[in-house]
Design a protein around this motif. Structure first.
Motif, PDB file in Angstrom:
ATOM      1  N   PHE A 180       0.830  -1.204   0.000  1.00  0.00           N
ATOM      2  CA  PHE A 180       0.000   0.000   0.000  1.00  0.00           C
ATOM      3  C   PHE A 180       0.865   1.256   0.000  1.00  0.00           C
ATOM      4  N   TYR A 181       1.819   1.315   0.907  1.00  0.00           N
ATOM      5  CA  TYR A 181       2.683   2.495   0.999  1.00  0.00           C
ATOM      6  C   TYR A 181       3.575   2.645  -0.234  1.00  0.00           C
ATOM      7  N   ILE A 182       4.060   1.526  -0.754  1.00  0.00           N
ATOM      8  CA  ILE A 182       4.867   1.570  -1.970  1.00  0.00           C
ATOM      9  C   ILE A 182       4.065   2.181  -3.113  1.00  0.00           C
ATOM     10  N   HIS A 183       2.818   1.753  -3.222  1.00  0.00           N
ATOM     11  CA  HIS A 183       1.958   2.230  -4.308  1.00  0.00           C
ATOM     12  C   HIS A 183       1.636   3.722  -4.172  1.00  0.00           C
ATOM     13  N   ILE A 184       1.152   4.137  -3.013  1.00  0.00           N
ATOM     14  CA  ILE A 184       0.690   5.524  -2.892  1.00  0.00           C
ATOM     15  C   ILE A 184       1.841   6.530  -2.931  1.00  0.00           C
ATOM     16  N   PHE A 185       3.025   6.112  -2.479  1.00  0.00           N
ATOM     17  CA  PHE A 185       4.143   7.056  -2.476  1.00  0.00           C
ATOM     18  C   PHE A 185       4.882   7.105  -3.828  1.00  0.00           C
ATOM     19  N   SER A 186       4.542   6.204  -4.737  1.00  0.00           N
ATOM     20  CA  SER A 186       5.220   6.190  -6.040  1.00  0.00           C
ATOM     21  C   SER A 186       4.307   6.542  -7.207  1.00  0.00           C
ATOM     22  N   ASN A 213       9.008   2.402 -12.857  1.00  0.00           N
ATOM     23  CA  ASN A 213       8.082   2.636 -11.759  1.00  0.00           C
ATOM     24  C   ASN A 213       6.848   1.754 -11.897  1.00  0.00           C
ATOM     25  N   ILE A 214       6.325   1.668 -13.119  1.00  0.00           N
ATOM     26  CA  ILE A 214       5.122   0.874 -13.350  1.00  0.00           C
ATOM     27  C   ILE A 214       5.410  -0.619 -13.266  1.00  0.00           C
ATOM     28  N   LEU A 215       6.374  -1.097 -14.050  1.00  0.00           N
ATOM     29  CA  LEU A 215       6.589  -2.538 -14.179  1.00  0.00           C
ATOM     30  C   LEU A 215       7.235  -3.182 -12.962  1.00  0.00           C
ATOM     31  N   ILE A 216       8.148  -2.476 -12.303  1.00  0.00           N
ATOM     32  CA  ILE A 216       8.863  -3.063 -11.171  1.00  0.00           C
ATOM     33  C   ILE A 216       8.170  -2.786  -9.843  1.00  0.00           C
ATOM     34  N   ILE A 217       7.533  -1.612  -9.736  1.00  0.00           N
ATOM     35  CA  ILE A 217       6.939  -1.222  -8.457  1.00  0.00           C
ATOM     36  C   ILE A 217       5.425  -1.367  -8.437  1.00  0.00           C
ATOM     37  N   ASN A 218       4.742  -0.652  -9.341  1.00  0.00           N
ATOM     38  CA  ASN A 218       3.299  -0.520  -9.196  1.00  0.00           C
ATOM     39  C   ASN A 218       2.465  -1.682  -9.726  1.00  0.00           C
TER      40      ASN A 218
END
Length: 226
Positions: free
Chosen positions: A58-64, A98-103
Motif C-alpha cells: 500500500f505504501y509503496i503504491h501511494i508514495f510512487s 516505476n510501473i513494471l517493477i513497483i506498481n
C-alpha cells in the motif's frame, strides 16, 4: 486546421487537469506519512491493515504513483521530445520502471483485497494486466524503432495510470452514501474509470494519428524497420 487546434486544446486541458489532480493527490497522500492505520482509505481496510505485506505494498503504491503521473505528463509534448530527447528517454525509463517493477506487482496484491467485492477485484486486476501490457508493448515498439506504435501504446498506458484520478472524480461527482451501496458503487466505478480513460485515449489517438487499425499494425514504420 480546426481539427489540429481542437486536439491541441484537448491536450492542454488534459495536461492541466492531470497536473491539478496530481497535486490534490499529493495532498491526500501526505496524510499517510504519519503511518496511522486509522486514517483516510485505511479506515475502510481494517481487516487487512494488520497484514505487514499488504501495508508495505500500500505504501509503496501511494508514495510512487504520483511520480508516474508527473513523469507521464512530460512524455507527450512533441516540442519537449525534440528539444530534450535525452531527458525524454530518462523520464520515460523512470515511468516504465516505476510501473513494471513497483506498481504493477503492488497493485496486483492490493487488487486481490480490493473493495467492491468480485466486481472491484476483477476490475483492478484487469486494469493491472492492461497497464503491464500497454507499457511493455510501448517499450518493445521503441526498441524496434516503431515510434508511432510506441507513442500509441504509451498513451494507452498513461490512460490506465490516470484511472486513479478518474475514479476519484466519478466518486466525488456521483456517489451519495444515502442512495448508493458503497461496495457496488466502488466496484462499478473501477470499471467506469477504465472504460472512460481508454475511450478518451482512443479518441485522441484516432484523431491525431488515425489509430483505427494501426495500433497493432504500425504500418507507417514498417519500411524503416526493413
Amino acid at each position: 486546421m480546426m481539427k489540429v487546434l481542437g486536439i491541441k486544446i484537448i491536450k492542454v486541458i488534459a495536461v492541466f487537469a492531470v497536473l491539478i489532480f496530481s497535486i490534490l493527490m499529493l495532498k491526500t497522500i501526505s496524510q499517510y506519512t504519519s503511518f496511522d492505520k486509522n486514517i483516510g482509505f485505511l479506515a475502510f481496510k481494517q481487516q487487512v491493515v494488520g497484514n505487514p505485506y499488504w501495508m508495505a505494498f500500500f505504501y509503496i503504491h501511494i508514495f510512487s504513483i504520483t511520480l508516474c503521473l508527473l513523469a507521464g505528463l512530460t512524455q507527450f509534448s512533441s516540442r519537449f521530445l525534440v528539444e530534450n530527447r535525452d531527458l525524454h528517454r530518462i523520464i520515460g525509463k523512470i515511468y516504465v520502471y516505476n510501473i513494471l517493477i513497483i506498481n504493477v506487482p503492488a497493485c496486483f496484491i492490493l487488487g486481490l483485497f480490493s473493495n467492491g467485492a468480485l466486481i472491484g477485484i476483477t476490475g483492478f486486476l484487469i486494469q493491472d494486466v492492461f497497464w503491464a501490457y500497454f507499457t511493455i508493448a510501448a517499450v518493445l515498439s521503441i526498441k524496434k524503432g516503431n515510434i508511432i506504435r510506441h507513442r500509441n501504446y504509451m498513451v494507452l498506458s498513461y490512460a490506465v495510470t490516470t484511472t486513479a484520478i478518474t475514479f476519484r472524480i466519478v466518486k466525488h461527482l456521483l456517489y451519495n452514501e444515502t442512495q448508493h451501496d458503497y461496495e457496488l458503487f466502488y466496484g462499478l466505478n473501477v470499471w467506469a474509470a477504465l472504460v472512460i480513460n481508454l475511450s478518451i485515449a482512443y479518441v485522441i489517438l484516432r484523431k491525431s494519428t488515425g489509430l483505427s487499425g494501426k495500433v497493432n499494425s504500425g504500418k507507417e514504420n514498417k519500411k524503416t524497420e526493413k
